[in-house]
Design an enzyme around this catalytic site. Structure first.
Site, PDB file in Angstrom:
ATOM      1  NE  ARG A 103      10.320  59.526  26.332  1.00 69.69           N
ATOM      2  CZ  ARG A 103      10.985  58.372  26.318  1.00 69.69           C
ATOM      3  NH1 ARG A 103      12.304  58.362  26.330  1.00 69.69           N
ATOM      4  NH2 ARG A 103      10.340  57.216  26.263  1.00 69.69           N
ATOM      5  CG  HIS A 130       7.036  54.918  29.571  1.00 76.12           C
ATOM      6  ND1 HIS A 130       6.537  55.402  28.374  1.00 76.12           N
ATOM      7  CD2 HIS A 130       8.249  54.394  29.281  1.00 76.12           C
ATOM      8  CE1 HIS A 130       7.430  55.176  27.419  1.00 76.12           C
ATOM      9  NE2 HIS A 130       8.469  54.567  27.934  1.00 76.12           N
ATOM     10  CD  GLN A 133       8.529  49.919  27.729  1.00 78.68           C
ATOM     11  OE1 GLN A 133       9.226  50.753  27.179  1.00 78.68           O
ATOM     12  NE2 GLN A 133       8.630  48.620  27.460  1.00 78.68           N
ATOM     13  CG  ASP A 221      12.887  51.750  34.563  1.00 76.80           C
ATOM     14  OD1 ASP A 221      13.818  51.807  33.727  1.00 76.80           O
ATOM     15  OD2 ASP A 221      12.094  52.703  34.763  1.00 76.80           O
ATOM     16  CB  CYS A 261      11.008  49.786  30.015  1.00 77.00           C
ATOM     17  SG  CYS A 261      11.982  50.638  31.273  1.00 77.00           S
ATOM     18  NE  ARG A 289       7.474  51.397  24.001  1.00 73.96           N
ATOM     19  CZ  ARG A 289       8.248  52.422  24.355  1.00 73.96           C
ATOM     20  NH1 ARG A 289       9.465  52.228  24.784  1.00 73.96           N
ATOM     21  NH2 ARG A 289       7.792  53.673  24.317  1.00 73.96           N
TER      22      ARG A 289
HETATM   23  N1  NVA Z   1      12.211  55.277  34.339  1.00 71.61           N
HETATM   24  C1  NVA Z   1      12.952  55.523  33.116  1.00 71.61           C
HETATM   25  C2  NVA Z   1      12.257  54.888  31.957  1.00 71.61           C
HETATM   26  C3  NVA Z   1      12.981  55.039  30.638  1.00 71.61           C
HETATM   27  C4  NVA Z   1      12.220  54.425  29.507  1.00 71.61           C
HETATM   28  C5  NVA Z   1      13.106  57.027  32.913  1.00 71.61           C
HETATM   29  O1  NVA Z   1      12.123  57.748  33.130  1.00 71.61           O
HETATM   30  O2  NVA Z   1      14.179  57.463  32.559  1.00 71.61           O
HETATM   31  N1   CP Z   2      11.742  52.271  26.996  1.00 70.32           N
HETATM   32  C1   CP Z   2      11.799  53.476  26.410  1.00 70.32           C
HETATM   33  O1   CP Z   2      10.885  54.284  26.473  1.00 70.32           O
HETATM   34  O2   CP Z   2      12.941  53.696  25.699  1.00 70.32           O
HETATM   35  P1   CP Z   2      13.422  55.084  25.095  1.00 70.32           P
HETATM   36  O3   CP Z   2      13.759  55.981  26.255  1.00 70.32           O
HETATM   37  O4   CP Z   2      14.632  54.720  24.281  1.00 70.32           O
HETATM   38  O5   CP Z   2      12.331  55.660  24.257  1.00 70.32           O
END
Ligand code: NVA
Ligand code: CP
Length: 302
Positions: A103, A130, A133, A221, A261, A289
């Site tokens: 990540r 992502h 997800q 989101d 999400c 997930r």
């Molecule tokens: N768009 C959000 C998704 C988190 C799962 C982010 O990138 O922070």
């Molecule tokens: N939705 C998601 O990816 O959650 P986290 O940021 O907690 O992993």
């Protein structure tokens, strides 16, 4: 040749469907207490340059449930965070591990990790995409709307971010009509929108009512993603009104489901009332997930 899970656009509809079928199968097995351990002796390394609750815990628990083990590698603790090149990190970790999940911020960094790793690499979220997800999201949509999602209408309201980019690809590949409502200047990736216009029933508008009309699935989101904390105030102003609330729901189909999400910011992209009224599907989605990640791991490592 090793296979990676980096972008849904590189998966055919058949491959994506097979992944969701496998996730459903693994979920059923777990519910029936009949899990086997196909990944015994395998180790997954998980590199995190951003925070996570769901991705971290579900990949780690999933790996254990499949008979393997997982290592949490915070970039603050490994030499990557002190400037060791991603290409070297990839080649070293490939000597110890069977699979890597990362990540991070730039999609390009994940691509370089995958190019230099001799083991499968999974994209656990970048600024661009992502995909993990969306496997869970499609499983959840199937559970609520039937296995064939063809012709169902999916509506995303809010920031044209990593989630929007991946949802457009996953939902359009699944045959859904895709509607996006977002303010001018905050649209999804231009290349993805071009592909969407050429390959499916797609609309991106500033008008929430137009986007949500008759929708079977409403999705949102956060307005400010990880890494955009400095823009949060300005984004609160820009995104005012781009919210899933009682009014938005009134435009959608009577039996519309609401997905998020998570993490959610109540009072911003979604109201507390809608969150609670749709907690069933939103937390099924979070649970999924786990099953989705197990399917990704098994498909890459079997
Ligand atoms: N768009 C959000 C998704 C988190 C799962 C982010 O990138 O922070
Ligand atoms: N939705 C998601 O990816 O959650 P986290 O940021 O907690 O992993």
């Amino acid at each position: 040749m090793k296979k990676d899970f980096l972008l849904l656009s590189r998966y055919t509809l058949e491959e994506l469907s097979a992944l969701i079928d496998l996730a459903a199968e693994l979920k059923a097995k777990r519910k029936a207490g009949k899990e086997d351990k196909p990944l015994e002796g395998k180790t997954l390394g998980m590199i995190f340059e951003k925070s996570s609750t769901r991705t971290r815990v579900s990949f780690e628990a999933g790996m254990y449930q499949l008979g393997g083990q997982a290592l949490f590698l915070s970039s603050a603790d490994i030499q990557l965070g002190r400037g060791e090149p991603i290409e070297d990190t990839a080649r070293v970790l490939s000597r110890y591990l069977d699979c890597l999940m990362i990540r991070t911020f730039e999609q390009e960094k994940v691509e370089r990790l995958a190019a230099y790793a001799s083991i499968p690499v999974i994209n656990g979220l970048t600024d661009f995409a992502h995909p993990c997800q969306v496997v869970a999201d499609l499983l959840t949509m199937r559970e609520y709307k039937g296995n064939d999602l063809t012709g169902k209408t999916f509506c995303y309201i809010g920031d044209g971010n990593n989630m929007a980019n991946s949802l457009i690809v996953g939902c359009l590949k699944s045959g859904m009509n895709v509607r996006i409502a977002c303010p001018q200047g905050y649209q999804p990736d231009a290349g993805i929108m071009q592909w969407a216009l050429e390959n499916g029933n797609f609309l991106c508008t500033e008008n929430i009512r137009e986007a949500a009309a008759g929708a079977d699935v409403l999705y949102t989101d956060v307005w400010a993603s990880m890494g955009q904390e400095g823009e949060a105030k300005e984004r609160q102003r820009v995104f005012q009104g781009y919210q899933i609330n009682a009014e938005t729901l009134s435009y959608a189909a009577d039996d519309a489901i609401v997905l998020h999400c998570l993490p959610a910011h109540r009072g911003e992209e979604i109201t507390a009332e809608v969150m609670e009224a749709h907690a069933a599907e939103i937390f099924d989605e979070a649970e999924n997930r786990l099953h989705a990640h197990k399917a990704i791991l098994v498909s890459l490592l079997k």
